[in-house]
Each structure stands twice: as C-alpha cells, then as structure tokens.
Design a protein around this motif. Structure first.
Motif, mmCIF file in Angstrom:
data_model
loop_
_atom_site.group_PDB
_atom_site.id
_atom_site.type_symbol
_atom_site.label_atom_id
_atom_site.label_comp_id
_atom_site.label_asym_id
_atom_site.label_seq_id
_atom_site.Cartn_x
_atom_site.Cartn_y
_atom_site.Cartn_z
ATOM 1 N N THR A 96 -13.884 -1.743 -8.316
ATOM 2 C CA THR A 96 -13.261 -2.898 -8.965
ATOM 3 C C THR A 96 -12.379 -3.643 -7.967
ATOM 4 N N ARG A 97 -11.994 -4.857 -8.325
ATOM 5 C CA ARG A 97 -11.116 -5.652 -7.460
ATOM 6 C C ARG A 97 -9.722 -5.040 -7.346
ATOM 7 N N THR A 98 -9.313 -4.296 -8.355
ATOM 8 C CA THR A 98 -7.939 -3.788 -8.380
ATOM 9 C C THR A 98 -7.776 -2.401 -7.775
ATOM 10 N N THR A 99 -8.865 -1.769 -7.414
ATOM 11 C CA THR A 99 -8.765 -0.424 -6.854
ATOM 12 C C THR A 99 -8.462 -0.500 -5.368
ATOM 13 N N ALA A 100 -7.605 0.370 -4.905
ATOM 14 C CA ALA A 100 -7.237 0.401 -3.490
ATOM 15 C C ALA A 100 -8.440 0.805 -2.630
ATOM 16 N N VAL A 101 -8.606 0.112 -1.520
ATOM 17 C CA VAL A 101 -9.722 0.365 -0.602
ATOM 18 C C VAL A 101 -9.720 1.826 -0.145
ATOM 19 N N ALA A 102 -8.550 2.402 0.079
ATOM 20 C CA ALA A 102 -8.451 3.777 0.574
ATOM 21 C C ALA A 102 -9.128 4.790 -0.350
ATOM 22 N N GLU A 103 -9.256 4.445 -1.635
ATOM 23 C CA GLU A 103 -9.881 5.365 -2.581
ATOM 24 C C GLU A 103 -11.383 5.521 -2.362
ATOM 25 N N TYR A 104 -11.987 4.648 -1.553
ATOM 26 C CA TYR A 104 -13.436 4.698 -1.334
ATOM 27 C C TYR A 104 -13.823 5.159 0.054
ATOM 28 N N GLY A 105 -12.859 5.585 0.849
ATOM 29 C CA GLY A 105 -13.152 6.064 2.198
ATOM 30 C C GLY A 105 -14.122 7.228 2.208
ATOM 31 N N ASP A 106 -13.986 8.151 1.251
ATOM 32 C CA ASP A 106 -14.881 9.306 1.209
ATOM 33 C C ASP A 106 -16.317 8.898 0.878
ATOM 34 N N VAL A 107 -16.496 7.937 -0.051
ATOM 35 C CA VAL A 107 -17.840 7.469 -0.393
ATOM 36 C C VAL A 107 -18.465 6.781 0.818
ATOM 37 N N TYR A 108 -17.708 5.914 1.458
ATOM 38 C CA TYR A 108 -18.188 5.199 2.638
ATOM 39 C C TYR A 108 -18.617 6.196 3.720
ATOM 40 N N ASN A 109 -17.778 7.179 3.982
ATOM 41 C CA ASN A 109 -18.088 8.172 5.016
ATOM 42 C C ASN A 109 -19.326 8.994 4.680
ATOM 43 N N GLU A 110 -19.522 9.332 3.405
ATOM 44 C CA GLU A 110 -20.726 10.066 2.998
ATOM 45 C C GLU A 110 -21.978 9.210 3.126
ATOM 46 N N TRP A 111 -21.867 7.937 2.766
ATOM 47 C CA TRP A 111 -23.031 7.056 2.764
ATOM 48 C C TRP A 111 -23.547 6.733 4.155
ATOM 49 N N TRP A 127 -29.865 -1.868 1.235
ATOM 50 C CA TRP A 127 -28.863 -0.870 1.596
ATOM 51 C C TRP A 127 -28.267 -1.240 2.948
ATOM 52 N N PRO A 128 -27.595 -2.384 3.034
ATOM 53 C CA PRO A 128 -27.073 -2.791 4.345
ATOM 54 C C PRO A 128 -25.969 -1.863 4.825
ATOM 55 N N TYR A 129 -25.808 -1.833 6.127
ATOM 56 C CA TYR A 129 -24.716 -1.068 6.723
ATOM 57 C C TYR A 129 -23.498 -1.971 6.811
ATOM 58 N N TYR A 130 -22.350 -1.483 6.372
ATOM 59 C CA TYR A 130 -21.107 -2.231 6.486
ATOM 60 C C TYR A 130 -20.230 -1.550 7.519
ATOM 61 N N ASP A 131 -19.626 -2.350 8.385
ATOM 62 C CA ASP A 131 -18.840 -1.817 9.495
ATOM 63 C C ASP A 131 -17.539 -1.157 9.073
ATOM 64 N N THR A 132 -16.976 -1.579 7.938
ATOM 65 C CA THR A 132 -15.682 -1.041 7.524
ATOM 66 C C THR A 132 -15.698 -0.689 6.039
ATOM 67 N N VAL A 133 -14.761 0.135 5.640
ATOM 68 C CA VAL A 133 -14.603 0.485 4.230
ATOM 69 C C VAL A 133 -14.250 -0.773 3.438
ATOM 70 N N GLU A 134 -13.432 -1.647 4.007
ATOM 71 C CA GLU A 134 -13.045 -2.878 3.330
ATOM 72 C C GLU A 134 -14.266 -3.723 2.995
ATOM 73 N N GLU A 135 -15.184 -3.869 3.968
ATOM 74 C CA GLU A 135 -16.393 -4.655 3.742
ATOM 75 C C GLU A 135 -17.288 -3.981 2.693
ATOM 76 N N PHE A 136 -17.393 -2.661 2.759
ATOM 77 C CA PHE A 136 -18.165 -1.889 1.772
ATOM 78 C C PHE A 136 -17.636 -2.149 0.365
ATOM 79 N N VAL A 137 -16.322 -2.088 0.190
ATOM 80 C CA VAL A 137 -15.705 -2.302 -1.119
ATOM 81 C C VAL A 137 -15.901 -3.738 -1.577
ATOM 82 N N THR A 138 -15.687 -4.701 -0.691
ATOM 83 C CA THR A 138 -15.855 -6.120 -1.046
ATOM 84 C C THR A 138 -17.276 -6.398 -1.515
ATOM 85 N N ARG A 139 -18.264 -5.896 -0.797
ATOM 86 C CA ARG A 139 -19.668 -6.175 -1.122
ATOM 87 C C ARG A 139 -20.161 -5.417 -2.352
#
Length: 192
Positions: A96-111, A127-139
């Motif tokens: 969601t837009r309101t969730t902190a990006v840091a909460e998705y670091g583990d998902v990003y790292n697993e993916w 399944w594009p590759y995103y360079d950062t967790v921030e970009e992963f969350v935004t997309r």
C-alpha cells in the motif's frame, strides 16, 4: 448432576462478542489457477512441424490456492498443492502507499536472490527487475506479493493485481506465480 449440567460445568463458554471479534479478524478464501510448464512437452499426435519433429504440447493443470488473512487484512498466509503433490505455503502481503518501504526489504531480497537470478525469470517484462526496494514498492503498490516454500525444496513467488485494493485480496484480482522448477501459474479470482 446430570450430563447436561456436567457438560456446562466442564465446557468453557466463550462470550459471543469475542467469537464475533475473532471471526471478523480473519478472512478465508480460495481461488483457482492453471499451471503451465513450457519445458514439459509431450508429442502431439499427428502434429508434425517442419523437419518431421512432433510439435510440443504445453501441459495445463488446475490448482487451487487457499488464503487466510491476518488481523490487518493486508497480509496473511497462502498455500497450494501442485498436481505432482508438492505443497507450497508462505506469507502474502498487499503493498500500500502508506506502508513503510523497510517492511518489504525481506520480500525484495527473496525475489531477487537464488533461484530467481538471470533473464529466464523475467518473462516478457511481467517480472521486471527493480534496482531498489523503493522502486519495487512503488511499482507494486496496490498489488499482493507472496513468497512460498515448497515441501520438496522448490520456491514460488507470486504477484496479483487487485481489482479493488481497498478490499485487499477479498476484492478479487488476477496474477501469476513462478516456481523455481520452471513452471508458472496464472490465476483469476473473483471478489468475495
């Protein structure tokens, strides 16, 4: 003391308000998907291609996912069993837009770690590759993402675009999962 009185004395009574609270805190549901495996090819009867080789037939098999939401309805557990018997289970989360990006670091790292390394995992840009967790969350805002572990050592990652992000997974949607053995699952689920 008769049986009825004994049962009342032994069985604890749960207040009705507590039962309603517990029932509203979690939701359950299921949806279907179709497994395809482009690597598994069976010769098509009579379907010859140029050069005399049989045209490959991609297998299509149905699976059912079941999910249970947590207290916040933005996350929960999801599981499925493939036609070959391998079971998968893991956590899903709605971004969601309101969730902190840091909460998705583990998902990003697993993916973006083994076994998901290399271009063969990014089918046509879905399944594009995103360079950062921030970009992963935004997309992926407004989508549900999940990583599941198989009981035979395979992994599965899933992303679902929600029809109604305000309702979460209960609002319906469509998506795809990739399995580390090369198979993929496409699904469509209706609102509940």
């Amino acid at each position: 003391m008769n049986r009825r009185e004994l049962r009342r004395a032994v069985t604890p009574r749960v207040p009705r308000w507590l039962l309603l609270l517990l029932m509203s805190a979690c939701s359950r549901g299921s949806f279907g998907g179709e497994v395809t495996n482009p690597d598994t090819a069976a010769p098509e009867t009579g379907g010859k291609t140029t050069g005399g080789a049989a045209a490959p037939v991609v297998k299509h098999e149905r699976v059912v996912f079941t999910w249970t939401s947590g207290d916040d309805s933005l996350s929960g557990r999801i599981k499925t069993q493939l036609p070959d018997g391998e079971s998968f289970e893991g956590r899903y989360r709605e971004i969601t837009r309101t969730t902190a990006v840091a909460e998705y670091g583990d998902v990003y790292n697993e993916w973006y770690a083994d076994p998901w390394v290399g271009p063969r995992w990014y089918w046509g840009g879905t399944w594009p590759y995103y360079d950062t967790v921030e970009e992963f969350v935004t997309r992926n805002t407004g989508k549900v993402v999940a990583t599941l572990d198989g009981d035979r050592g395979d992994k599965m990652r899933c992303h679902f675009t929600l029809d109604d992000p305000d309702r979460g997974i209960k609002g319906g949607g469509a998506g795809e999962c990739q399995i580390s053995n090369g198979e993929r699952i496409t699904s469509r689920f209706e609102p509940q």
